[in-house]
Design an enzyme around this catalytic site. Structure first.
Site, short mmCIF file in Angstrom:
data_model
loop_
_atom_site.label_atom_id
_atom_site.label_comp_id
_atom_site.label_asym_id
_atom_site.label_seq_id
_atom_site.Cartn_x
_atom_site.Cartn_y
_atom_site.Cartn_z
N ILE A 59 5.23 43.27 34.78
CA ILE A 59 6.56 43.63 34.29
C ILE A 59 7.50 43.40 35.47
O ILE A 59 7.24 43.85 36.58
CB ILE A 59 6.61 45.09 33.78
CG1 ILE A 59 8.03 45.44 33.29
CG2 ILE A 59 6.12 46.09 34.80
CD1 ILE A 59 8.11 46.82 32.60
N SER A 60 8.56 42.64 35.24
CA SER A 60 9.41 42.17 36.34
C SER A 60 10.12 43.31 37.07
O SER A 60 10.40 44.37 36.49
CB SER A 60 10.45 41.18 35.81
OG SER A 60 9.84 40.00 35.36
N GLN A 61 10.41 43.07 38.34
CA GLN A 61 11.18 43.99 39.16
C GLN A 61 12.55 44.22 38.51
O GLN A 61 13.21 43.27 38.09
CB GLN A 61 11.36 43.33 40.53
CG GLN A 61 12.23 44.07 41.51
CD GLN A 61 12.50 43.24 42.75
OE1 GLN A 61 12.01 42.10 42.87
NE2 GLN A 61 13.28 43.76 43.66
#
EC number: 2.1.1.77
Length: 210
Positions: A59-61
């Protein structure tokens, strides 16, 4: 750790790192990121870091999500019809859905897509349409798109995504292998313009479906 106060701290960190668009910050604040991460990682949901989802995906930053969406939105009233390539657990699609009425998201990994669908149901986020597909080909049956955002890095910009970009539309995606950068592309009457931006780190854009 999943409280409103914790979420507010995430928003303040985004401001400190340069995110200025109030609509983007409001969208990030509206989506409970802890819903999208594994239960064991819920206490880290609002840290400004990418977190593992399983199957080699992340899950992206939050900063990178906000940065890419801000690039798409700046100077426009809405994202318009939006395509996300690499839906993962659905977090970024849920943020996008705060800023437009039409979000189409494709994911090549079936188990992750099912997770994203479950998360959307839990949040009653009904303006996101999810499809199991190879994102390199976009979603031609739903195009053209005013905004396209890609959550995995390829060696080059997929031609299909350029073709599915509406006139005046914007595409933001990571490009590269060992060294990656954000590419921001706009389609004008004269053709496509590309701007190379921040150094980034994303999982690779892979072919096929599983």
């Amino acid at each position: 750790m999943t409280s409103q106060r914790t979420r507010a701290r995430m928003i303040e960190r985004l401001r400190e790192k340069g995110i200025r668009h109030e609509s983007v910050l409001a969208a990030m604040a509206a989506v409970p990121r802890h819903v999208f991460v594994e239960e064991a990682l819920a206490s880290r949901a609002y840290e400004d870091t990418a977190l593992p989802l399983g199957m080699g995906q992340t899950i992206s930053q939050p900063y990178v999500v906000a940065r890419m969406i801000e690039l798409l939105l700046n100077g426009r009233p809405s994202l318009g019809k939006t395509l996300e390539v690499g839906a993962g657990c659905g977090y970024q699609a849920a943020v996008l859905a705060q800023l437009t009425n039409e979000v189409f998201a494709v994911e090549r990994l079936g188990p992750l897509l099912e997770k994203a669908k479950a998360n959307m149901r839990a949040l009653q986020q009904f303006n996101v349409r999810l499809k199991h597909a190879d994102g390199q080909f976009g979603l031609p049956e739903a195009g053209p798109f005013d905004s396209i955002i890609v959550a995995a890095a390829g060696m080059h910009v997929p031609q299909a995504l350029l073709e599915q970009l509406a006139l005046g539309g914007r595409l933001v995606l990571p490009v590269g292998t060992s060294e990656q950068y954000l590419s921001f592309i706009e389609r004008t009457p004269q053709g496509y313009t590309e701007t190379r931006l921040d150094a980034v780190r994303f999982v690779p854009l892979l072919a096929g479906t599983q």
